[in-house]
Every structure is written in C-alpha cells, then in structure tokens.
Motif scaffolding. Structure first.
Motif, PDB file in Angstrom:
ATOM      1  N   GLN A 104      -6.895   8.077  -5.730  1.00 29.78           N
ATOM      2  CA  GLN A 104      -5.378   8.469  -5.728  1.00 29.78           C
ATOM      3  C   GLN A 104      -4.616   8.416  -7.046  1.00 29.78           C
ATOM      4  OE1 GLN A 104      -4.132   5.955  -2.322  1.00 29.78           O
ATOM      5  NE2 GLN A 104      -5.338   7.454  -0.953  1.00 29.78           N
ATOM      6  N   ALA A 130       0.904  -1.156   0.036  1.00 30.16           N
ATOM      7  CA  ALA A 130      -0.032   0.052  -0.120  1.00 30.16           C
ATOM      8  C   ALA A 130       0.968   1.282   0.124  1.00 30.16           C
ATOM      9  CB  ALA A 130      -0.858  -0.112   1.280  1.00 30.16           C
ATOM     10  N   SER A 188      -5.701   2.324  -4.538  1.00 29.70           N
ATOM     11  CA  SER A 188      -5.482   3.589  -4.625  1.00 29.70           C
ATOM     12  C   SER A 188      -6.244   4.080  -5.473  1.00 29.70           C
ATOM     13  CB  SER A 188      -4.070   3.502  -5.233  1.00 29.70           C
ATOM     14  OG  SER A 188      -3.422   4.948  -5.158  1.00 29.70           O
ATOM     15  N   TYR A 189      -6.461   3.436  -6.850  1.00 28.89           N
ATOM     16  CA  TYR A 189      -7.271   3.863  -7.879  1.00 28.89           C
ATOM     17  C   TYR A 189      -8.778   4.308  -7.240  1.00 28.89           C
ATOM     18  CZ  TYR A 189      -9.924   4.273 -12.133  1.00 28.89           C
ATOM     19  OH  TYR A 189     -10.828   4.767 -12.911  1.00 28.89           O
ATOM     20  N   LEU A 230       0.326   4.225  -8.968  1.00 23.69           N
ATOM     21  CA  LEU A 230       0.603   2.989  -8.543  1.00 23.69           C
ATOM     22  C   LEU A 230       0.307   1.805  -9.639  1.00 23.69           C
ATOM     23  CD1 LEU A 230      -0.212   2.579  -4.707  1.00 23.69           C
ATOM     24  CD2 LEU A 230       1.958   2.797  -5.902  1.00 23.69           C
ATOM     25  N   ASN A 290       3.792   1.322  -1.480  1.00 24.60           N
ATOM     26  CA  ASN A 290       4.596   1.158  -2.712  1.00 24.60           C
ATOM     27  C   ASN A 290       6.187   0.775  -2.149  1.00 24.60           C
ATOM     28  OD1 ASN A 290       5.143   0.772  -5.244  1.00 24.60           O
ATOM     29  ND2 ASN A 290       5.726   2.923  -5.533  1.00 24.60           N
ATOM     30  N   ASN A 293      -9.681   4.810  -4.306  1.00 26.00           N
ATOM     31  CA  ASN A 293      -9.688   5.701  -3.501  1.00 26.00           C
ATOM     32  C   ASN A 293      -9.362   7.233  -4.038  1.00 26.00           C
ATOM     33  OD1 ASN A 293     -10.315   4.049  -1.102  1.00 26.00           O
ATOM     34  ND2 ASN A 293      -8.444   3.518  -0.862  1.00 26.00           N
TER      35      ASN A 293
END
Length: 186
Positions: A164, A123, A159-160, A168, A125, A162
C-alpha cells in the motif's frame, strides 16, 4: 454441573457440535444455574471455532447483556469485539471495544481492548481519534506516547508489506521525529 463437564469433555474430544448441544441442554434445563455465564462463554467460543460467527456474536451479546458484571461477561465483551472483526464488522468491533473500556476502565479486559482499539485506529491512521476517546473515559489508562509511536510504526510497516505504499511511513516520520524506529543514516 455434570452436563457442563460433559460438554467440556466433548470439546476436548473435538466433538464441537455435540458440545454445543450439551451446552444448550444445560441452558434449557438449568436457566438460573450459577454456571450459566460459563456455559454461554463456552458455547460462544465453540461457535467461533466452527466459524459460525453470527451465532457466536448472538451468544456473546446475550452473555454481555445478561451477565455484565461477571468475569465471563467482561471476557465475552472482549471476545464479541474480536468476533465482529473476524466477521468483517470493524465498526461494531470498535464499538464493542469502546463499551468495555467505558464500562470497566480498570479491568484487564479494558487494557486488552484499549491496545486492540489503538491498533485498529493506527491501521486507519486515526490515532488522534483514539487518544481523544481515551481522554473522555474516567479511570481509563492514560495514553502512553511510546505505545502510540509503536502502533503507528507497526501500522505503517503492515501497510508497506501489503503493497500500500510508503505514505504511512512518511506520516509516521513526520509525526514522530527522532523516533527509536527512525532509520539512521550511515
């Protein structure tokens, strides 16, 4: 043992505060009883159910410190890491997971801790930090590339979703070319 059973029944009846008080009575009246690790684990879990993470953390720490070689102690160590996460203390959670892996590298708890730790690093990275850590622990399960790939993909997807961005995902595609998660062109 009868008081311990009473506490368990209170838990089944959703009398959490009563359960905690009964468990405290067991600890006070029978401090050297063989069931103390189970009592501490039950008490900690009850605190978690009540959202009292600071009390849960303190009790898990007592369990881990005083009964490290018991199954309850190992489980308590794993639950301690989760309680830290729920309490917003990510770095302490990472340290708790690492302690389980270092001290009990072949245990079931270490397998769970390793997977959770890998997901935390993914999470952020930082899967390279995870693989570097695991490689230093004698007896730890080796890092499986497909599990790393899956963790990296799941972190990119989260991440996508959320909002963001896709950074990533782009890093994932660069690091794992030809991955089974890579989209195919029609």
């Amino acid at each position: 043992y009868a008081l311990y059973q009473k506490a368990l029944m209170q838990g089944y009846l959703n009398e959490k505060e009563g359960k905690i008080k009964t468990l405290e009575n067991v600890l006070e009246q029978y401090p050297s009883a063989s069931i103390i690790p189970s009592v501490l684990l039950e008490q900690s879990e009850c605190y978690v159910e009540l959202g009292k993470y600071n009390q849960a953390i303190a009790t898990y720490k007592q369990l881990v410190q005083n009964y490290p070689s018991t199954s309850q102690g190992r489980n308590g160590g794993l639950q301690l890491a989760i309680a830290y996460l729920n309490n917003g203390e990510k770095e302490k959670a990472i340290d708790a997971y690492k302690n389980i892996i270092i001290n009990y590298p072949t245990s079931d708890e270490a397998r769970v801790a390793s997977k959770d730790l890998m997901n935390l690093y993914a999470a952020d990275n930082n899967l390279d930090l995870y693989t570097a850590f695991i490689s230093t622990v004698p007896g730890a399960l080796p890092v499986d590339r497909s599990e790393l790939e899956e963790a990296a993909y799941n972190a990119a997807e989260a991440s996508y979703y959320n909002n963001q961005g896709v950074d990533l995902f782009l890093e994932y595609l660069e690091k794992y070319p030809g991955s089974s998660y890579e989209p195919s062109v029609l």
